[in-house]
Scaffold this motif. Structure first.
Motif, short mmCIF file in Angstrom:
data_model
loop_
_atom_site.label_atom_id
_atom_site.label_comp_id
_atom_site.label_asym_id
_atom_site.label_seq_id
_atom_site.Cartn_x
_atom_site.Cartn_y
_atom_site.Cartn_z
N PRO A 1 -5.42 4.66 -5.34
CA PRO A 1 -4.91 4.30 -6.67
C PRO A 1 -5.80 3.23 -7.30
O PRO A 1 -6.50 2.49 -6.59
CB PRO A 1 -3.50 3.78 -6.37
CG PRO A 1 -3.11 4.45 -5.08
CD PRO A 1 -4.38 4.58 -4.30
N ILE A 2 -5.76 3.14 -8.62
CA ILE A 2 -6.60 2.19 -9.36
C ILE A 2 -6.24 0.75 -8.98
O ILE A 2 -5.07 0.38 -8.97
CB ILE A 2 -6.35 2.38 -10.88
CG1 ILE A 2 -6.78 3.77 -11.32
CG2 ILE A 2 -6.99 1.30 -11.72
CD1 ILE A 2 -8.25 4.02 -11.22
N ALA B 1 -5.22 -2.81 2.02
CA ALA B 1 -4.52 -1.78 1.25
C ALA B 1 -5.42 -0.57 1.04
O ALA B 1 -5.00 0.58 1.26
CB ALA B 1 -4.05 -2.35 -0.09
N GLN B 2 -6.67 -0.81 0.64
CA GLN B 2 -7.58 0.32 0.41
C GLN B 2 -7.87 1.07 1.71
O GLN B 2 -7.96 2.29 1.73
CB GLN B 2 -8.87 -0.16 -0.26
CG GLN B 2 -8.62 -0.64 -1.70
CD GLN B 2 -9.88 -1.06 -2.43
OE1 GLN B 2 -10.79 -1.62 -1.82
NE2 GLN B 2 -9.93 -0.81 -3.72
N GLY B 3 -7.97 0.31 2.79
CA GLY B 3 -8.20 0.94 4.10
C GLY B 3 -7.02 1.83 4.49
O GLY B 3 -7.19 2.94 5.00
N ALA C 1 0.86 -1.20 0.00
CA ALA C 1 0.00 0.00 0.00
C ALA C 1 0.89 1.24 0.00
O ALA C 1 0.61 2.23 -0.69
CB ALA C 1 -0.91 0.00 1.22
N ARG C 2 1.99 1.18 0.74
CA ARG C 2 2.90 2.31 0.82
C ARG C 2 3.62 2.55 -0.50
O ARG C 2 3.77 3.69 -0.97
CB ARG C 2 3.89 2.04 1.95
CG ARG C 2 4.79 3.17 2.24
CD ARG C 2 5.61 2.86 3.46
NE ARG C 2 6.51 3.95 3.75
CZ ARG C 2 7.78 3.78 4.08
NH1 ARG C 2 8.28 2.57 4.20
NH2 ARG C 2 8.54 4.83 4.30
N LEU D 1 -6.37 1.98 11.17
CA LEU D 1 -7.16 0.93 10.52
C LEU D 1 -7.62 -0.10 11.56
O LEU D 1 -8.76 -0.55 11.52
CB LEU D 1 -6.31 0.27 9.43
CG LEU D 1 -7.05 -0.72 8.53
CD1 LEU D 1 -8.17 -0.03 7.76
CD2 LEU D 1 -6.08 -1.38 7.56
N ASP D 2 -6.72 -0.48 12.45
CA ASP D 2 -7.01 -1.51 13.46
C ASP D 2 -7.65 -2.74 12.83
O ASP D 2 -8.68 -3.24 13.30
CB ASP D 2 -7.92 -0.93 14.57
CG ASP D 2 -7.15 0.05 15.44
OD1 ASP D 2 -5.94 -0.19 15.70
OD2 ASP D 2 -7.74 1.07 15.84
#
Ligand SMILES: Cc1cc2nc3c(=O)[nH]c(=O)nc-3n(C[C@H](O)[C@H](O)[C@H](O)COP(=O)(O)O)c2cc1C
Length: 452
Positions: free
Chosen positions: A218-219, A165-167, A113-114, A195-196
């Protein structure tokens, strides 16, 4: 039938030398092992108005192929790590989308995600992530496993991985970083969300140590065609890349997938579907056919058979009569979607073993059109207008020649028909694809309190 005002999305799916299994034997093909070749290719695609520079990824050398085809094996033997390569291209392009494939089975969601968020920032909102489950059985052995991961387990982890990742991308409100020099207030704590997450596969506290990406999220691209793959796509993907071997299967897939969206509170336009397409084009049909034949004669039977083994389920092939139909294959634990595509194709077109591997040689079972510019534009227009796709991920048989042919011969014809349009400059990939920017969760709270 005409989709008024809509234009096709066109991606460039990049493969070393090109997608034809024998492309690397063409002296004009680029190996794509040098950055300057990728830079030139990406700029060429960008100047032509294409929307995506798309990189696949496999986290292993396929030893089964080396066993079967010996030193003639070449497919998937090498490939750059996509996020690394696309980071370099972010600096040398301005508007094309940059889509990296990365595995949900063998990556870590916080790290990934980063990385994707970083690429989104550094490219001005042009990042995409193709979330794959790494079906190739050997990949597991590079990551501490003693056996390949079962299909259902891969997809269960994939779903949770994408959610995490979206979270994480939603960790910070868009305006969280106030950076008020006068008061010394760097950020607004109300704009920060942990997020926890505690799930079956991951425990991730969050937040992500990077501001919300320019695209919000991001897509996310998804490329599996099994039931589990379609379920994942319907819930989370912005874009689906799919292999479809005929217009009939493509329209059925399109209707199936779009029909699943309302159950997740999504509209048909929220998910774009791009089948792969190998265009083999020349000024005349005869010349296009010759172009294909020149590549087909370079397909060594050993390599052709290994391609067939790989795409029809992966299990070793018994000794085969090349002039007879392919005998039944054991059900695939790995890529179920591709196996049924290949077996259906053989049955539908009545192909023997040799004809089947040659049919798969240009694009591994993806759609292919061999003809003059009008033929290629007709096939694309037909599928687009009969709701079989929202565009195409182009898979030139040889690179860069197959791309320049398409740009010089087919794009002007598509433009003349109003099927491709001018793309605005300085917009994010989401805006370019006509996809809404996801609101940060707090925006809904704000909207609610403003209304009350
Ligand atoms: C068009 C297409 C492209 C794919 N690209 C990759 C890839 O680059 N790397 C990878 O590991 N898997 C890739 N896959 C495999 C899928 O992500 C998935 O793991 C595999 O198809 C098995 O899923 P399925 O049974 O749902 O089809 C691709 C699949 C399709 C259909």
């Amino acid at each position: 039938m005409r989709r008024r005002g809509e234009t096709m999305i066109l991606g460039l799916f990049v493969h070393p030398a090109g997608h034809h299994v024998a492309a690397w034997r063409d002296p004009a093909a680029w190996t794509l092992r040098q950055l300057h070749e990728h830079v030139a290719l990406a700029r060429m695609a960008e100047a032509a108005g294409l929307d995506l520079y798309f990189l696949a990824d496999f986290v292993e050398v396929q030893l089964e192929s080396i066993e079967a085809a010996g030193r003639k094996a070449h497919n998937g033997v090498y490939g750059f790590e996509p996020l690394t390569l696309l980071s370099a291209l972010a600096a040398t392009t301005r508007s094309i989308g940059l889509v990296a494939t990365a595995s949900t089975s063998f990556s870590d969601p916080y790290v990934l995600a980063r990385q994707v968020a970083s690429l989104d920032h550094l490219s001005g909102g042009r990042a995409g992530w193709n979330a794959v489950t790494s079906a190739d059985p050997g990949a597991a052995f590079n990551f501490g496993h003693q056996s390949p991961l079962p299909h259902a387990a891969r997809y269960a982890r994939a779903q949770e991985f994408v959610d995490v990742a979206q979270g994480l991308w939603d960790s910070w409100d868009d305006d969280a970083f106030v950076e008020d020099r006068a008061t010394g207030r760097f950020f607004d704590p109300a704009g920060l969300r942990r997020l926890d997450h505690v799930g079956d596969h991951f425990r991730v506290r969050g937040p992500l140590n990077i501001p919300r990406p320019p695209q919000g999220r991001p897509i996310v691209v998804q490329a599996g065609s099994s039931e589990a793959g379609k379920a994942l796509a319907a819930r989370t993907a912005d874009l689906v890349f799919t292999a479809q071997s005929s217009p009939a299967t493509a329209t059925a897939f399109y209707a199936d997938l779009k029909g699943r969206l309302p159950a997740h509170g999504r509209r048909p336009g929220d998910l774009k579907i791009l089948p792969g397409l190998v265009p083999i084009v020349a000024a005349t049909r005869a010349e296009a056919q010759t172009k294909l034949e020149k590549l087909q004669v370079l397909v060594d039977p050993v390599v052709g058979l290994d391609l067939l083994r790989n795409l029809s389920g992966g299990a070793p092939l018994p000794p085969l009569d090349l002039d007879a139909p392919l005998p039944p294959r054991p059900p695939s634990e790995t890529a179920q979607g591709r196996q049924s595509l290949v077996l259906d194709l053989a049955r539908r077109e009545g192909l023997n073993v040799r004809e089947l591997y040659l049919r798969l040689a240009p694009g591994r079972g993806h759609g292919q059109v061999v003809g003059d510019p009008g033929d290629v534009a007709d096939a694309m227009q037909h599928l687009f207008e009969t709701h079989g796709c929202d565009g195409f991920n182009l898979m030139p048989a040889v690179l860069p020649g197959g791309l320049t042919d398409f740009i010089d011969l087919v794009l002007p014809e598509l433009a003349r028909r109003g099927l491709v349009g001018e793309r605005p400059d300085g917009v994010t990939l989401r805006e370019r694809l006509g996809l809404a920017r996801p609101a940060w969760p707090r925006d809904e709270t704000k909207a609610r309190s403003a209304a009350s």
